[in-house]
Motif scaffolding. Structure first.
Motif, PDB file in Angstrom:
ATOM      1  N   LYS A 258       0.801  -1.224   0.000  1.00  0.00           N
ATOM      2  CA  LYS A 258       0.000   0.000   0.000  1.00  0.00           C
ATOM      3  C   LYS A 258       0.833   1.274   0.000  1.00  0.00           C
ATOM      4  O   LYS A 258       0.427   2.284  -0.600  1.00  0.00           O
ATOM      5  CB  LYS A 258      -0.940   0.008   1.216  1.00  0.00           C
ATOM      6  CG  LYS A 258      -2.089  -0.977   1.123  1.00  0.00           C
ATOM      7  CD  LYS A 258      -3.027  -0.803   2.306  1.00  0.00           C
ATOM      8  CE  LYS A 258      -4.229  -1.732   2.199  1.00  0.00           C
ATOM      9  NZ  LYS A 258      -5.154  -1.571   3.351  1.00  0.00           N
ATOM     10  N   ASN A 259       1.990   1.228   0.678  1.00  0.00           N
ATOM     11  CA  ASN A 259       2.741   2.455   0.888  1.00  0.00           C
ATOM     12  C   ASN A 259       4.029   2.561   0.077  1.00  0.00           C
ATOM     13  O   ASN A 259       4.711   3.585   0.133  1.00  0.00           O
ATOM     14  CB  ASN A 259       3.070   2.618   2.379  1.00  0.00           C
ATOM     15  CG  ASN A 259       1.814   2.651   3.229  1.00  0.00           C
ATOM     16  OD1 ASN A 259       1.435   1.634   3.824  1.00  0.00           O
ATOM     17  ND2 ASN A 259       1.155   3.777   3.284  1.00  0.00           N
ATOM     18  N   ILE A 260       4.371   1.486  -0.660  1.00  0.00           N
ATOM     19  CA  ILE A 260       5.552   1.553  -1.533  1.00  0.00           C
ATOM     20  C   ILE A 260       5.186   1.173  -2.968  1.00  0.00           C
ATOM     21  O   ILE A 260       5.295   1.992  -3.886  1.00  0.00           O
ATOM     22  CB  ILE A 260       6.691   0.643  -1.016  1.00  0.00           C
ATOM     23  CG1 ILE A 260       7.148   1.097   0.369  1.00  0.00           C
ATOM     24  CG2 ILE A 260       7.870   0.679  -1.987  1.00  0.00           C
ATOM     25  CD1 ILE A 260       8.256   0.250   0.960  1.00  0.00           C
ATOM     26  N   SER A 261       4.730  -0.079  -3.155  1.00  0.00           N
ATOM     27  CA  SER A 261       4.483  -0.583  -4.511  1.00  0.00           C
ATOM     28  C   SER A 261       3.473   0.270  -5.280  1.00  0.00           C
ATOM     29  O   SER A 261       3.746   0.721  -6.398  1.00  0.00           O
ATOM     30  CB  SER A 261       4.005  -2.041  -4.443  1.00  0.00           C
ATOM     31  OG  SER A 261       4.970  -2.853  -3.819  1.00  0.00           O
ATOM     32  N   LEU A 262       2.300   0.492  -4.670  1.00  0.00           N
ATOM     33  CA  LEU A 262       1.265   1.263  -5.372  1.00  0.00           C
ATOM     34  C   LEU A 262       1.659   2.735  -5.569  1.00  0.00           C
ATOM     35  O   LEU A 262       1.528   3.263  -6.683  1.00  0.00           O
ATOM     36  CB  LEU A 262      -0.064   1.155  -4.619  1.00  0.00           C
ATOM     37  CG  LEU A 262      -0.727  -0.227  -4.633  1.00  0.00           C
ATOM     38  CD1 LEU A 262      -2.020  -0.215  -3.821  1.00  0.00           C
ATOM     39  CD2 LEU A 262      -1.021  -0.666  -6.072  1.00  0.00           C
ATOM     40  N   PRO A 263       2.146   3.438  -4.521  1.00  0.00           N
ATOM     41  CA  PRO A 263       2.562   4.829  -4.726  1.00  0.00           C
ATOM     42  C   PRO A 263       3.676   4.987  -5.763  1.00  0.00           C
ATOM     43  O   PRO A 263       3.684   5.938  -6.535  1.00  0.00           O
ATOM     44  CB  PRO A 263       3.041   5.265  -3.342  1.00  0.00           C
ATOM     45  CG  PRO A 263       2.301   4.394  -2.392  1.00  0.00           C
ATOM     46  CD  PRO A 263       2.198   3.071  -3.092  1.00  0.00           C
ATOM     47  N   VAL A 264       4.629   4.041  -5.783  1.00  0.00           N
ATOM     48  CA  VAL A 264       5.718   4.104  -6.762  1.00  0.00           C
ATOM     49  C   VAL A 264       5.165   3.945  -8.179  1.00  0.00           C
ATOM     50  O   VAL A 264       5.550   4.674  -9.104  1.00  0.00           O
ATOM     51  CB  VAL A 264       6.779   3.017  -6.478  1.00  0.00           C
ATOM     52  CG1 VAL A 264       7.715   2.844  -7.669  1.00  0.00           C
ATOM     53  CG2 VAL A 264       7.589   3.382  -5.243  1.00  0.00           C
TER      54      VAL A 264
END
Length: 418
Positions: free
Chosen positions: A213-219
């Motif tokens: 939620k906080n790395i893969s998707l935002p990246v």
């Protein structure tokens, strides 16, 4: 005449620096023969390094097709006509200019002459599968781990779906070296925080959720909107680290009492676990000091005066030092399990938790009423079963399948060697 020679592909295999002690020709022969015997195709290899011999690596070029025992030859049953692009056309008229001469670049293969020759079979199915690259990484990692003399040099294969983030290799004279280095430091900070989370008892599915939620998707969203910008990645990673640190603070569950069991493997695991908890305690103490000093610094914000300015400077220097010490302590988590022979904090904690549950169940059974109905032979069999499983968990945790700092071996098209 068309001679069909299929293009090859390339693997770049990073080697431990200690491999410079080995005969380079024997190394190349070993790596090439390993690939040839495993996949049944032809390959060749070259070993490269820089002047300081700190970038030891092998370029292995391989064919995706087996050599035919007998080459396939096709002869023209009639005159065959080819245009400027080498494409076969049906009539001679299509290759003639207005003056009746053959156009430049066009040609004719007379009847009875060879027009096509094939030396290779069709592409092997194994090279079409997505699992090929993962398998070949595992194969060469296992081979290198058999050759290294120092246990600390043992390698492992990075798992993209795991909780950790891979760092990028910085090539020679890379104009973006500073950006990549800063990017790598942010990734390492996330990995150290993941280690802390495992030691603190944060469930692996919660860590995976934070990463998704906080790395893969935002990246992914950032790349779509802004393109490749390392600075934005570092901002995303810092937010993810803060979220995971909050989960670590919330996971302050009471620790289970240490089991008094005369089982050597589990006793060794308990020792490593105690060391990890000691490091984690030091990190918590540092965090408390940082919070106190930060609170005092916030109180001084906006206030003037020589003594207050001096105090603020001292506080800022102290906080900077504490953050540096915290980073060192976080790094010790991975170093501790690595020195004990485990591939990562994650794998060790999984093995330890399973082993602890197994031993607790065993002790419960041995101390229960049922134990009175068991023969000494049954009791011994039960204990042996527990020992066997403990050994199994320990071996699984030490097997090389997880994250590593070395570059992944990536296949590249073409015959070029850097």
């Amino acid at each position: 005449m068309h001679i069909f020679i299929r293009t090859s592909r390339q693997l770049v295999i990073a080697l431990p620096e200690s491999f410079q002690e080995y005969d380079r020709n024997l190394l190349l022969q070993l790596f090439a023969e390993q690939f040839r015997s495993t996949y049944g195709v032809q390959c060749t290899a070259a070993l490269h390094h820089n002047k300081k011999k700190t970038n030891y690596h092998i370029h292995l070029i391989y064919s995706e097709r087996k050599v035919l025992e007998k080459k396939e030859i096709k002869r023209a049953s009639r005159n065959m006509f080819y245009d400027e692009k080498g494409k076969h056309v049906r009539t001679k008229k299509k290759i003639l200019a207005e003056n009746g001469n053959i156009k430049l670049g066009c040609y004719i293969v007379p009847k009875g002459e060879i027009y096509e020759m094939t030396f290779f079979d069709s592409k092997e199915e194994i090279f079409k599968h997505s699992s090929f690259l993962k398998d070949v990484k595992k194969m060469y990692t296992d081979l290198m781990n058999q050759l290294v003399k120092d246990e600390a040099e043992k390698l492992s294969v990075f798992e993209p779906d795991g909780p950790y983030l891979a760092t990028k290799k910085i090539g020679k004279n890379n104009p973006k070296a500073e950006e990549i280095q800063a990017d790598n430091e942010a990734r390492k900070e996330w990995n150290r925080t993941v280690d802390e989370a495992f030691v603190a008892g944060v469930p692996s599915d919660e860590i995976a959720e934070v990463k998704q939620k906080n790395i893969s998707l935002p990246v992914k969203e950032s790349i779509q909107k802004e393109g490749q910008k390392p600075g934005l990645l570092r901002v995303i990673l810092q937010k993810a680290v803060d979220i995971l640190l909050e989960k670590i603070r919330m996971a302050a569950a009471p620790e289970k009492p240490e089991l008094k069991v005369d089982m050597e493997i589990f006793k060794q695991m308990q020792k490593v676990r105690r060391e990890l908890l000691g490091i984690r305690k030091s990190i918590r103490e540092i965090d408390d000091q940082i919070q106190k000093k930060q609170k005092r610094l916030d109180e001084l914000t906006g206030l003037s005066g020589t003594f207050r300015l001096k105090e603020k400077k001292e506080l800022m220097n102290s906080i900077t030092y504490l953050i540096s010490e915290r980073t060192k302590q976080s790094s010790l988590l991975k170093e501790t399990v690595t020195e004990a022979g485990y591939r990562s904090v994650d794998s060790f904690m999984r093995a330890f938790n399973k082993s602890q549950m197994l031993v607790e169940e065993y002790l419960k059974t041995q101390g229960g009423i049922e134990n009175g109905n068991k023969s000494p032979q049954q009791t011994q069999q039960k204990k042996q079963s527990v020992l066997d499983k403990l050994h199994q968990y320990d071996e699984e945790a030490k097997r090389s399948k997880s994250s590593c700092k070395r570059r992944e071996n990536v296949p590249k098209k073409g015959m070029e060697v850097e």
